[in-house]
Design a protein around this motif. Structure first.
Motif, PDB file in Angstrom:
ATOM      1  N   ARG A   1      45.911  34.606  34.337  1.00  0.00           N
ATOM      2  CA  ARG A   1      44.792  33.799  33.844  1.00  0.00           C
ATOM      3  C   ARG A   1      44.795  32.404  34.458  1.00  0.00           C
ATOM      4  O   ARG A   1      43.730  31.873  34.796  1.00  0.00           O
ATOM      5  CB  ARG A   1      44.844  33.707  32.324  1.00  0.00           C
ATOM      6  N   LEU A   2      45.969  31.799  34.616  1.00  0.00           N
ATOM      7  CA  LEU A   2      46.076  30.476  35.225  1.00  0.00           C
ATOM      8  C   LEU A   2      45.462  30.479  36.618  1.00  0.00           C
ATOM      9  O   LEU A   2      44.769  29.532  37.019  1.00  0.00           O
ATOM     10  CB  LEU A   2      47.547  30.049  35.300  1.00  0.00           C
TER      11      LEU A   2
ATOM     12  N   VAL B   1      39.220  30.505  39.962  1.00  0.00           N
ATOM     13  CA  VAL B   1      38.302  31.074  40.957  1.00  0.00           C
ATOM     14  C   VAL B   1      37.142  31.833  40.323  1.00  0.00           C
ATOM     15  O   VAL B   1      36.521  32.670  40.974  1.00  0.00           O
ATOM     16  CB  VAL B   1      39.067  32.002  41.941  1.00  0.00           C
ATOM     17  N   LEU B   2      36.842  31.548  39.077  1.00  0.00           N
ATOM     18  CA  LEU B   2      35.726  32.241  38.428  1.00  0.00           C
ATOM     19  C   LEU B   2      34.403  31.987  39.156  1.00  0.00           C
ATOM     20  O   LEU B   2      33.498  32.825  39.108  1.00  0.00           O
ATOM     21  CB  LEU B   2      35.611  31.806  36.961  1.00  0.00           C
TER      22      LEU B   2
ATOM     23  N   PHE C   1      41.568  39.078  42.896  1.00  0.00           N
ATOM     24  CA  PHE C   1      42.692  38.802  41.993  1.00  0.00           C
ATOM     25  C   PHE C   1      42.641  39.693  40.742  1.00  0.00           C
ATOM     26  O   PHE C   1      43.653  40.270  40.343  1.00  0.00           O
ATOM     27  CB  PHE C   1      42.692  37.328  41.578  1.00  0.00           C
ATOM     28  N   ALA C   2      41.477  39.787  40.125  1.00  0.00           N
ATOM     29  CA  ALA C   2      41.349  40.568  38.890  1.00  0.00           C
ATOM     30  C   ALA C   2      41.672  42.039  39.136  1.00  0.00           C
ATOM     31  O   ALA C   2      42.409  42.668  38.355  1.00  0.00           O
ATOM     32  CB  ALA C   2      39.945  40.416  38.310  1.00  0.00           C
TER      33      ALA C   2
ATOM     34  N   PHE D   1      30.931  41.691  38.300  1.00  0.00           N
ATOM     35  CA  PHE D   1      29.682  41.930  39.031  1.00  0.00           C
ATOM     36  C   PHE D   1      29.791  43.099  40.006  1.00  0.00           C
ATOM     37  O   PHE D   1      28.785  43.669  40.432  1.00  0.00           O
ATOM     38  CB  PHE D   1      29.275  40.660  39.801  1.00  0.00           C
ATOM     39  N   TRP D   2      31.025  43.470  40.371  1.00  0.00           N
ATOM     40  CA  TRP D   2      31.238  44.523  41.361  1.00  0.00           C
ATOM     41  C   TRP D   2      31.207  45.933  40.744  1.00  0.00           C
ATOM     42  O   TRP D   2      31.215  46.925  41.465  1.00  0.00           O
ATOM     43  CB  TRP D   2      32.581  44.316  42.054  1.00  0.00           C
ATOM     44  N   SER D   3      31.200  46.022  39.412  1.00  0.00           N
ATOM     45  CA  SER D   3      31.242  47.319  38.736  1.00  0.00           C
ATOM     46  C   SER D   3      29.908  47.643  38.090  1.00  0.00           C
ATOM     47  O   SER D   3      29.188  46.749  37.635  1.00  0.00           O
ATOM     48  CB  SER D   3      32.346  47.332  37.670  1.00  0.00           C
TER      49      SER D   3
END
Length: 330
Positions: free
Chosen positions: A119-120, A125-126, A135-136, A171-173
């Motif tokens: 999370r840090l 980079v949200l 990353f996610a 957004f990619w799913s």
């Protein structure tokens, strides 16, 4: 390599240390010159991203270096030289290698610590879509329960999915993919280590209703198995031997058969002398969203507070888990 094995008080050690410091300083000057001569080149961006932060000297009240605090600060500074505005870095080894080290080496391999480190980083980079996506997905894929031997990988997986794989963020799913991920995370959420153990009410071979919460024994082993599963066939006799040794020492087994047929279930009980509480629900409704099973056999351990203290175990690990919990209970 030359420093290894030498005593810090040895004059040769001190000479080598000075030589090492000179080499490091020369390297830093060399890089800094390159960065100043080519400030806008991709090489500079790439090379800066690969540099480690300078460890900060943090001392405890007694004057010694506080290595835990030093590591925490090093981990916090680890990404400061990375230009997240440059997506080209994602096409080089530097980001993947850095992420792997950050999560698997610099972060204690405990679910809470892993999620906090993730999370840090991710929250930085949200607003950088490609980095956020990379990353996610990397964290979720590497801590999928099927891909790791971590004690409770579901805790990482659930928190990542619930926090980042939402309709607003992933957004990619597609909506259907997000729904499936959220559903799977929801099935895992109730049976994370540290949670209160959910009750299961189901019927034994005689048709009598049995419940986990009716058990008086301080420790309960929830054993979920399929009579035709090879690993279940291997582990069940080991659990029977463990139970015979520990049933008079405060341990009960609540065995739940899944994805089988009544006659196969009953035959398996007889063949293995499973003299504990056996239940089976052909619909699996009694365990849905209570105890997550990715692969059988699945073993959970519940302590006297009716808290889940371990999962994803082999039979030989149960004794040590109980011993440690008894020590913690005082």
């Amino acid at each position: 390599a030359q420093l290894k094995g030498l005593d810090p008080d040895d004059p040769q050690y001190q000479t080598l240390r000075r030589k090492q410091e000179q080499l490091v300083a020369a390297r830093e000057v060399h890089l800094q010159n390159l960065f100043e001569e080519h400030p806008n080149s991709f090489f500079t961006t790439f090379k800066k991203a690969g540099q480690n932060p300078e460890p900060r000297e943090v001392r405890s009240p007694d004057g010694r270096i506080d290595t835990k605090a030093q590591l925490a600060l090093f981990r916090r500074d680890f990404w400061k030289n990375v230009d997240f505005d440059d997506e080209r870095l994602l096409r080089t080894p530097v980001i993947h290698n850095k992420l792997k080290r950050y999560i698997t080496e610099l972060t204690p391999q405990r679910p809470d610590s892993i999620f906090q480190s993730a999370r840090l980083l991710i929250d930085q980079v949200l607003d950088k879509p490609e980095y956020f996506k990379f990353f996610a997905n990397w964290v979720v894929l590497n801590y999928d329960p099927q891909e790791t031997s971590l004690m409770d990988p579901e805790a990482v997986y659930v928190r990542m999915i619930q926090e980042y794989f939402t309709k607003d963020r992933a957004f990619w799913s597609s909506p259907s993919e997000i729904q499936a991920l959220q559903m799977r995370a929801g099935e895992m959420a109730a049976s994370l280590v540290g949670n209160k153990a959910p009750d299961v009410v189901s019927k034994n071979p005689k048709g009598q209703t049995r419940s986990i919460y009716e058990i008086d024994a301080p420790y309960i082993v929830v054993f979920m198995y399929n009579p035709e599963c090879d690993h279940c066939i291997e582990q069940t006799p080991k659990l029977v031997r463990f139970y015979k040794e520990w049933k008079d020492r405060g341990v009960e087994v609540f065995a739940i058969a899944i994805d089988t047929e009544p006659e196969k279930w009953k035959a398996f009980i007889r063949q293995n002398d499973m003299d504990w509480i056996n239940v089976f629900d052909p619909t699996n409704r009694s365990i849905y969203k209570k105890y997550f099973v990715d692969n059988t056999p699945e073993i959970y351990v519940i302590n006297p507070d009716r808290t889940i203290i371990a999962k994803n175990l082999k039979v030989f690990q149960i004794e040590e888990v109980i011993r440690r919990d008894r020590e913690n209970q005082g």
